[in-house]
Design an enzyme around this catalytic site. Structure first.
Site, short mmCIF file in Angstrom:
data_model
loop_
_atom_site.label_atom_id
_atom_site.label_comp_id
_atom_site.label_asym_id
_atom_site.label_seq_id
_atom_site.Cartn_x
_atom_site.Cartn_y
_atom_site.Cartn_z
N GLU A 36 0.02 12.95 -3.47
CA GLU A 36 0.14 13.07 -2.00
C GLU A 36 -1.22 13.34 -1.39
O GLU A 36 -1.97 14.19 -1.87
CB GLU A 36 1.11 14.20 -1.68
CG GLU A 36 2.12 13.86 -0.63
CD GLU A 36 3.07 12.75 -1.04
OE1 GLU A 36 2.91 11.63 -0.50
OE2 GLU A 36 3.95 12.97 -1.87
N HIS A 37 -1.51 12.61 -0.31
CA HIS A 37 -2.81 12.70 0.38
C HIS A 37 -3.97 12.32 -0.54
O HIS A 37 -5.10 12.72 -0.32
CB HIS A 37 -3.02 14.09 1.00
CG HIS A 37 -2.14 14.34 2.20
ND1 HIS A 37 -2.58 14.20 3.49
CD2 HIS A 37 -0.84 14.68 2.28
CE1 HIS A 37 -1.58 14.47 4.33
NE2 HIS A 37 -0.52 14.77 3.61
N THR A 38 -3.65 11.57 -1.56
CA THR A 38 -4.69 11.04 -2.45
C THR A 38 -5.08 9.62 -2.03
O THR A 38 -6.17 9.17 -2.37
CB THR A 38 -4.19 11.00 -3.91
OG1 THR A 38 -2.87 10.44 -3.91
CG2 THR A 38 -4.14 12.40 -4.51
N GLY A 125 13.00 7.28 9.39
CA GLY A 125 12.27 8.52 9.60
C GLY A 125 12.53 9.60 8.56
O GLY A 125 12.22 10.76 8.78
N SER A 129 10.07 5.16 4.25
CA SER A 129 9.38 3.94 4.68
C SER A 129 10.32 2.82 5.10
O SER A 129 10.21 1.68 4.66
CB SER A 129 8.43 3.43 3.59
OG SER A 129 7.14 3.86 3.86
N SER A 130 11.22 3.16 6.00
CA SER A 130 12.11 2.12 6.54
C SER A 130 11.30 1.05 7.26
O SER A 130 11.68 -0.12 7.28
CB SER A 130 13.13 2.75 7.49
OG SER A 130 12.49 3.32 8.63
N GLU A 163 0.29 -3.09 10.13
CA GLU A 163 0.49 -1.66 10.48
C GLU A 163 -0.72 -1.10 11.22
O GLU A 163 -0.58 -0.44 12.24
CB GLU A 163 0.67 -0.83 9.20
CG GLU A 163 2.05 -0.83 8.64
CD GLU A 163 2.91 0.31 9.17
OE1 GLU A 163 2.40 1.43 9.39
OE2 GLU A 163 4.11 0.08 9.37
N ASP A 175 2.87 2.31 0.57
CA ASP A 175 4.26 2.00 0.87
C ASP A 175 4.59 0.53 0.59
O ASP A 175 5.59 0.21 -0.04
CB ASP A 175 4.57 2.33 2.33
CG ASP A 175 4.32 3.80 2.64
OD1 ASP A 175 4.13 4.58 1.69
OD2 ASP A 175 4.30 4.16 3.82
P1 ADP Z 1 9.81 5.66 8.13
O1 ADP Z 1 9.08 4.38 7.89
O2 ADP Z 1 9.26 6.80 7.37
O3 ADP Z 1 11.27 5.53 7.97
P2 ADP Z 1 8.71 5.23 10.73
O4 ADP Z 1 8.66 6.06 11.96
O5 ADP Z 1 7.46 4.70 10.16
O6 ADP Z 1 9.56 6.05 9.66
O7 ADP Z 1 9.61 3.98 11.00
C1 ADP Z 1 10.87 4.10 11.62
C2 ADP Z 1 11.02 3.00 12.62
O8 ADP Z 1 11.38 1.79 11.93
C3 ADP Z 1 12.11 3.24 13.61
O9 ADP Z 1 11.66 3.95 14.72
C4 ADP Z 1 12.51 1.83 13.99
O10 ADP Z 1 11.63 1.31 14.96
C5 ADP Z 1 12.27 1.04 12.72
N1 ADP Z 1 13.49 0.79 11.94
C6 ADP Z 1 13.72 1.15 10.66
N2 ADP Z 1 14.94 0.71 10.23
C7 ADP Z 1 15.48 0.06 11.28
C8 ADP Z 1 16.73 -0.63 11.50
N3 ADP Z 1 17.65 -0.73 10.54
N4 ADP Z 1 16.93 -1.19 12.71
C9 ADP Z 1 16.01 -1.10 13.69
N5 ADP Z 1 14.84 -0.47 13.54
C10 ADP Z 1 14.56 0.11 12.37
MG MG Z 2 6.94 4.12 8.28
#
Ligand code: ADP
Ligand code: MG
Length: 385
Positions: A36-38, A125, A129-130, A163, A175
């Site tokens: 982490e943080h590496t 969130g 890393s959604s 990004e 990620d």
């Molecule tokens: P993380 O990547 O850690 O989950 P982020 O803040 O980087 O958090 O990304 C979350 C963002 O990704 C959300 O605010 C949204 O814009 C987008 N997102 C992720 N999954 C979906 C989804 N299934 N439908 C719509 N937007 C999504």
């Molecule tokens: Mg993200």
């Protein structure tokens, strides 16, 4: 699950756009096992792709229009165009696919218009890393339909460019490397200096273990400032030590380093330097003895982030302590810190007990109820249908 997921995305596409998708592509979220943080110190990380993924059903259009719909959003259809894309033209989650289109175009790749439905089971969130799952799924789809033929390394750089320059998030390569390169039963050992990647066996299930994620649902307001100040401390430490990055400092160098800087900077440096070593030790232990052998490194990593890097928070510490007390063999916060998630390596037989203990501990402390789920190392981005 995979075929089912592909069918669900294809069906949602049919419902939204009244036509069959050309195909369905998928890319997973990731969790960082250790390191982490590496990344921005040009060091080592060890994430794995997880069995929660984004799927995109995609159909090219001849007119250069882009229409985007998420099955989980109340936003409706977002409408963009492939020509003249800029940050201002994209709102909400559409910045991620738009950013990938833009990054492909920047490489001179001609991208057609398209309709796209996103169906994702990566929680938003939670530090899984959604957003990169979306980007990597879209990049993998575009790579195939445009015939661009980018390799994994180029796809990593294209999504990073999306990004950094389009979405405006100063993120590294971890990620998307995990999402693009992951393999079932393996973690991805990544050298953030030169992007060298190796798959390392991480067959938790085979060792009778599960990886439990505890999403604290805490997003601390000082996360941004805390991140910036940690980065600055690392840069200062490297400068004082006369190295390009903290990656170039070894654990043996630390005693000498202590005298050269203030106490806080030294602790920041010590976290990064020892964390790099823990990643190397974890990789060696996984190769030699398997998942159970890494537990102590997870614990030590958490202590280092809590005490030296000071990026934990009461909820993360509670998740780690409660899971360890109830039978987890090792646990640590994961991600940037100040909230987000912790992971615990738990004997399968103890999973229910550990879950209950964490939930109870959070309730006792008056914390918001955490979200708990298990993740397993899964295959990276690919075409599903
Ligand atoms: P993380 O990547 O850690 O989950 P982020 O803040 O980087 O958090 O990304 C979350 C963002 O990704 C959300 O605010 C949204 O814009 C987008 N997102 C992720 N999954 C979906 C989804 N299934 N439908 C719509 N937007 C999504
Ligand atoms: Mg993200």
């Amino acid at each position: 699950m995979t075929a089912e997921g592909a069918e669900r995305a294809a069906r949602a596409f049919r419902d939204a756009f009244g036509a069959e998708a050309d195909g369905v592509w998928t890319a997973p979220g990731r969790v960082n096992l250790i390191g982490e943080h590496t990344d921005y110190n040009e060091g080592f990380v060890l994430p794995f792709a997880i069995d929660l993924a984004a799927r995109v059903a995609f159909r090219a259009r001849p007119d250069g229009a882009i229409r985007l719909l998420s099955t989980s959003g109340g936003d409706g259809v977002a409408e963009l165009a492939v020509s003249g894309l800029d940050r201002g033209s994209a709102a909400g989650w559409s910045v991620y696919p738009a950013g990938v289109v833009w990054a492909f175009q920047e490489r001179g790749i001609e991208v057609p218009g398209f309709d796209l439905v996103l169906d994702s089971d990566v929680p938003l969130g939670a530090g899984l890393s959604s957003s990169h799952a979306i980007e990597c799924a879209v990049a993998t789809a575009l790579n195939e339909v445009t015939g661009a033929g980018l390799d994994a390394e180029q796809l990593v750089l294209a999504t990073q460019r999306a990004e950094n320059a389009f979405v405006g998030a100063p993120t590294g390569i971890m990620d998307q490397s995990a999402s693009l390169r992951g393999r079932s039963g393996h973690a991805v050992f990544l050298d953030c200096r030169d992007q060298h990647a190796e798959l390392v066996p991480f067959d938790a299930a085979g060792a009778g273990l599960v990886t439990l994620v505890v999403d604290t649902r805490v997003a601390h307001s000082h996360a941004d400032g805390g991140y910036a100040s940690r980065r600055a401390a690392c840069e200062l430490g490297a400068e004082v030590l006369g190295v390009k990055a903290l990656r170039d400092v070894s654990v043996e160098d630390l005693e000498e380093a202590r005298a050269l800087m203030d106490a806080v900077t030294f602790r920041r440096v010590r976290h990064v330097v020892t964390e790099d070593q823990r990643v190397l030790d974890t990789v060696a232990a996984l190769r030699a003895s398997g998942p159970a052998a890494i537990a102590g490194f997870l614990d030590a990593s958490h202590a280092s982030m809590r005490d030296d890097f000071e990026i934990s928070c009461p909820e993360l510490d509670c998740a780690v302590e409660a899971s360890r007390a109830a039978g987890a063999i090792g646990a640590r916060m994961t991600g940037g810190g100040f909230g987000g998630s912790a992971i615990a390596l738990v004997p399968s037989d103890d999973e229910a007990r550990v879950r209950d203990a964490i939930t109870e501990a959070f309730a006792e402390r008056g914390f918001r109820a955490p979200r708990l789920f298990t993740v397993a190392p899964a295959d990276g981005a690919r075409r599903l249908a």
